[in-house]
Design a protein around this motif. Structure first.
Motif, short mmCIF file in Angstrom:
data_model
loop_
_atom_site.label_atom_id
_atom_site.label_comp_id
_atom_site.label_asym_id
_atom_site.label_seq_id
_atom_site.Cartn_x
_atom_site.Cartn_y
_atom_site.Cartn_z
N TYR A 86 -5.00 4.19 -13.36
CA TYR A 86 -4.43 3.94 -14.79
C TYR A 86 -3.25 2.87 -14.60
O TYR A 86 -3.61 1.87 -15.16
CB TYR A 86 -3.57 5.03 -15.16
N PHE A 87 -2.53 2.86 -13.64
CA PHE A 87 -1.45 1.82 -13.50
C PHE A 87 -1.91 0.30 -13.08
O PHE A 87 -1.65 -0.51 -13.57
CB PHE A 87 -0.15 2.35 -12.66
N ARG A 88 -2.63 0.54 -11.67
CA ARG A 88 -2.93 -0.72 -11.29
C ARG A 88 -4.33 -1.23 -11.90
O ARG A 88 -4.34 -2.45 -12.15
CB ARG A 88 -3.22 -0.48 -9.61
N LEU A 89 -5.47 -0.28 -11.57
CA LEU A 89 -6.66 -0.74 -12.12
C LEU A 89 -6.99 -0.82 -13.59
O LEU A 89 -7.54 -1.71 -14.17
CB LEU A 89 -7.77 -0.13 -11.43
N GLY A 90 -6.22 -0.37 -14.23
CA GLY A 90 -6.38 -0.30 -15.59
C GLY A 90 -7.77 0.43 -16.08
O GLY A 90 -8.28 0.29 -17.29
N ILE A 91 -8.39 1.47 -15.34
CA ILE A 91 -9.97 1.84 -15.59
C ILE A 91 -9.85 3.01 -16.20
O ILE A 91 -10.89 3.58 -16.94
CB ILE A 91 -10.86 1.73 -14.66
#
Lengths: 546, 338
Positions: free
Chosen positions: B156-161
């Motif tokens: 969620y936080f890093r890749l946003g997927i």
């Protein structure tokens, strides 16, 4: 926001991993959810650790968020204006009283009679008009339900339904046994709010004449927001009441308060821009968010607040003033500020020992970390070899209090005092405080009404000896001064009394002041209109999004 | 069969009575004073006494117990103080939420764990066996909340997927389906809202994986062990001697016989997961019973604690029943009449 950027990456991920069932479904689901736009301008998403357990703060077990809810959905007769602090933060102005449901009021009889003229066009959420009868019933209710609301009403000398009367449909009168400067401010706290009498009474029973059961679950207000939906433990939705007359129409049409227990998740959601406001984060997170600068962190010094170490004066060895002073000289103040509070507060120690205490609260003590002085005092008191004691902390506050307790334990070891740390679960904490059985504890208190003697009344007063007087402190001289200050109208005499009170409290040190904490809140940069209120919660009336 | 079913239910009744008594006593043994807690800030001895009286906590234990059981017989579990709602309603709305998450986690764990365990058993000592051992150890070693936070951080936080960890469905963008089963995956389909279905499925991914990793280890290990036992048994040796194909031996004889312990362990794992999802629910703001139970214990919310334990006990008893029936279906040697 950042959503569109990752869409391509997501597509690639999808294509390359179709062989894996999990990844495929994950991406499919995400492709569909990626159609989001940014949250609308007139919708605010707030996240907090908890939410209300009642829509009516009068209910016996109502929590702090119930007060917050009542603040949004009910009107009070009066409210406060705002002021801008030198650093640009906005806070409510305790000295400015402004109309809310009452458009004007008169103070007669040397302050013993208060007459309120209500707005004639104000209606409740169900459309029925607000009358003085509703106000009278609501006030009767507040002084009769018992528990916290009744205690809070008494703080403004409001104790008996006979004090409240209906003059005509839109005029309401309060009479007081003696003029009390706390009465008017006490009408602006989230307790004497105006409830829809007719609606509530339809649901009253003989066991529950004030219909508390029904109002706990249903909205009987006439405030700027009404409860759109509520799922306890999950979320509450506030919808704007478009027919609100007691102030300017709020900019927000809808506010969703989501309960998210994990502070890490609350922070991540805010940083990613998926929520607008996050409250109740640990100080470390606020310090880091403020330093990163991606979101706005507003920390306002809480009014009438002190964060301190309590020493129980009725338990050995803290019954000896010299021992208490020794502790005050021994606390590792600087490391507490840095490593436990992350500087989210102002020091309340190390004041100039040569100047008298100012007539305000909180004030910094004249103690500073000085182990030699501490040792000398201990030797004087006959504890040259130190002693053993127990330090209690509130388990729901461990993020701050545990590192602080460890620092204290480490430091006191140097002067021979060995400390055992006890973590008390939230449910037991108030019971422990009430039983006055903790020799040492870490604690804080803040007052809704901004008067030093109000703080003293709850925390240092031996006659009142409320749960907050965890030090079990009792000093007849101080008790007399507290009483005097409450009704002293001459400013010079008042200031002298407060300075005297501060001198006694700081010399006797039943509670060792450590810091004056910030009320912290973090929000997206486009959220405007945040005002610090004495209850420390968000006032949705003034919030807008750019 | 019907008689044995009734017999089993009858044997469950004493355990339920025992649970009622024990939970009542345990709830009283919780540290803290509920009245003082709910009197909260600015409490006075009078206000605490008032609340104690309102809660009936000042009456004798026998009176409280009698009151509790008579209400229970009327289906009234009392009112939760921390949520302000009737406990029965709280449990009914929250249980499907946790069950959906737990079932998804179980499906995930089975999809990975069963093939892994079987593959490891068919090639003992080979690479796949070592891989199985590594995955099992890692899955069992990492605490679920740690995995959950890690997944949120990365996906969620890093890749946003991954979607925002804001519970089951973001109602800013999707409409909550009308409650039929309480399981969003089913309710959204019943409502014909495919978008909401995918959205709630994507919300389920990370929590299910965090929870499922935890269940992976016992499933893969039991699958491997029972498969090994099954493959080395006499009938498989005979089958091999008869020259049957490897697939026939593994799937036709080995797997069928290996399924019995696996089904037994699935029942255990499921109830285990229902209890273990507490922290996962907290990380993902999942409004299930785990978070509810923890909060109830912390706040000495007697009615909620009692209701929760009672519900879990009944659930566990039902689950055992289901597992036994499934076992009987798989292996005719398992009979109740014996």
């Amino acid at each position: 926001m950042a959503k569109s950027k990752s869409a391509i990456a997501r597509m690639q991920a999808y294509r390359s991993q179709t062989s894996l069932l999990i990844a495929a479904t994950l991406s499919l689901g995400l492709l569909h959810s990626s159609a989001h736009a940014e949250t609308p301008k007139d919708v605010l998403i707030e996240v907090a650790e908890h939410g209300p357990n009642s829509l009516d703060a009068m209910a016996p077990a109502a929590n702090e968020f119930s007060q917050m809810t009542s603040w949004q959905i009910y009107d009070r007769l009066i409210t406060h204006g705002t002021k801008t602090l030198p650093d640009g933060k906005v806070m409510y102005d305790a000295t400015k009283i402004e109309p809310e449901l009452a458009k004007s009021w008169e103070v007669q009889d040397g302050g013993k009679t208060l007459i309120f003229h209500l707005r004639e066009d104000a209606t409740f959420h169900d459309g029925s008009p607000v009358t003085a009868d509703d106000v009278k019933w609501s006030f009767d209710r507040a002084v009769s339900v018992g528990g916290f609301p009744t205690v809070q009403m008494a703080a403004g000398s409001l104790t008996d339904p006979k004090q409240f009367s209906v003059v005509d449909a839109h005029t309401f009168k309060i009479t007081l046994p003696v003029a009390d400067k706390l009465t008017l401010p006490d009408l602006a706290v989230p307790v004497p709010y105006v409830v829809n009498k007719k609606l509530a009474l339809q649901h009253a029973t003989t066991d529950d004449p004030w219909a508390l059961k029904w109002t706990s679950l249903n909205d009987a207000g006439g405030g700027p927001f009404k409860v759109g939906s509520w799922k306890s433990g999950d979320r509450i939705v506030f919808d704007r009441f478009d027919n609100w007359k007691s102030g300017p129409t709020p900019a927000l049409k809808r506010v969703v308060l989501r309960e998210i227990t994990s502070p890490g998740t609350r922070r991540a959601l805010l940083e990613k821009g998926d929520v607008d406001v996050s409250v109740g984060l640990p100080p470390k997170d606020y310090a880091e968010l403020a330093a990163a600068g991606k979101v706005n962190v507003i920390g306002t010094l809480m009014q009438n607040e002190q964060f301190n170490v309590d020493l129980n004066v009725t338990m050995k060895p803290f019954d000896d003033k010299r021992v208490r002073q020794a502790i005050a000289y021994a606390l590792p103040y600087d490391s507490i500020m840095k490593q436990a509070l992350y500087e989210r507060g102002r020091p309340l120690f190390g004041a100039d020992p040569t100047t008298p205490f100012p007539p305000k609260w909180p004030v910094a003590s004249k103690y500073n970390t000085d182990l030699d002085k501490a040792k000398a005092l201990l030797k004087d008191a006959g504890y040259a070899d130190g002693f053993k004691s127990d330090l209690y902390i509130d388990m729901s506050q461990t993020t701050v209090q545990e590192p602080m307790a460890l620092l204290i334990q480490e430091q006191l070891k140097k002067i021979g005092i060995s400390i055992e740390i006890h973590k008390v679960p939230g449910s037991e904490w108030f019971a422990k405080m009430g039983s006055k059985s903790m020799p040492m504890d870490i604690n804080y208190f803040y007052g809704w009404l901004d008067y030093p003697e109000y703080f003293y009344f709850w925390t240092y007063d031996g006659k009142n000896n409320s749960v907050f007087n965890t030090a079990n402190y009792s000093n007849p001289e101080l008790d007399k001064l507290i009483e005097q200050a409450r009704f002293e109208s001459d400013p010079t005499a008042y200031d002298a009394i407060i300075t005297k009170m501060n001198t006694i409290a700081m010399d006797d040190v039943p509670r060792v002041p450590v810091a004056h904490l910030y009320s912290d809140i973090a929000m997206q940069k486009n959220v405007k209109g945040y005002v610090y209120w004495f209850h420390t919660h968000l006032d949705l009336r003034s919030i807008s999004k750019e | 069969m019907a008689l044995s079913f009734a017999k089993r239910i009858a044997t469950a009744i004493p355990s339920i009575i025992g649970v009622v008594v024990v939970t009542f006593l345990l709830a009283r043994a919780l540290p803290g004073d509920a009245a003082a807690y709910y009197a909260g800030s600015s409490a006075t001895p009078e206000s605490i006494a008032q609340i104690r009286n309102a809660l009936g906590l000042d009456r004798s234990l026998w009176f409280q117990f009698g009151d509790y059981t008579s209400r229970l017989l009327h289906g009234d579990l009392g009112t939760s103080l921390s949520s302000g709602q009737p406990v029965f309603q709280d449990l009914v709305t929250r249980l499907p939420v946790s069950i959906e998450l737990t079932l998804c986690a179980l499906v995930f764990a089975m999809l990975i764990g069963l093939p892994l365990g079987i593959a490891a058993a068919t090639r003992p000592g080979k690479a796949i066996d070592h891989l199985c051992r590594i995955i099992v150890s890692v899955g069992a070693a990492f605490p679920t909340f740690f995995v959950a936070l890690g997944l949120v951080y990365v996906f969620y936080f890093r890749l946003g997927i991954a979607p925002e960890p804001l519970g089951r469905l973001n109602d800013t963008y999707f409409s909550i389906p009308p409650t039929v089963t309480g399981l969003y995956l089913i309710d959204t389909l019943l409502a014909g809202d495919i978008q909401a279905f995918w959205a709630s499925l994507s919300q389920l991914m990370l929590p299910s994986i965090s929870l499922g990793l935890f269940a992976l280890a016992p499933i893969a290990r039991i699958a491997r062990a029972s498969m090994l036992a099954s493959l080395s048994s006499d009938f498989c040796r005979t089958a091999r001697a008869m020259g049957l194909s490897r697939a026939r031996i593994v799937y036709g004889y080995g797997l069928r016989n290996a399924m019995l312990p696996v089904v037994n362990i699935l029942g255990m794992v499921f109830s285990f997961l229902l209890g273990a999802n507490v922290l996962v629910e907290q990380v993902f703001a999942w409004p299930g019973i785990g978070a509810y139970a923890v909060n109830a214990v912390i706040t000495s919310d007697y009615a909620a604690v009692q209701g929760f334990v009672l519900m879990m006990a009944i659930l566990y008893i039902l689950l055992n029943l289901v597992v036994d029936l499934a076992a009987a279906a798989i292996d005719p040697r398992v009979r109740y009449d014996g």
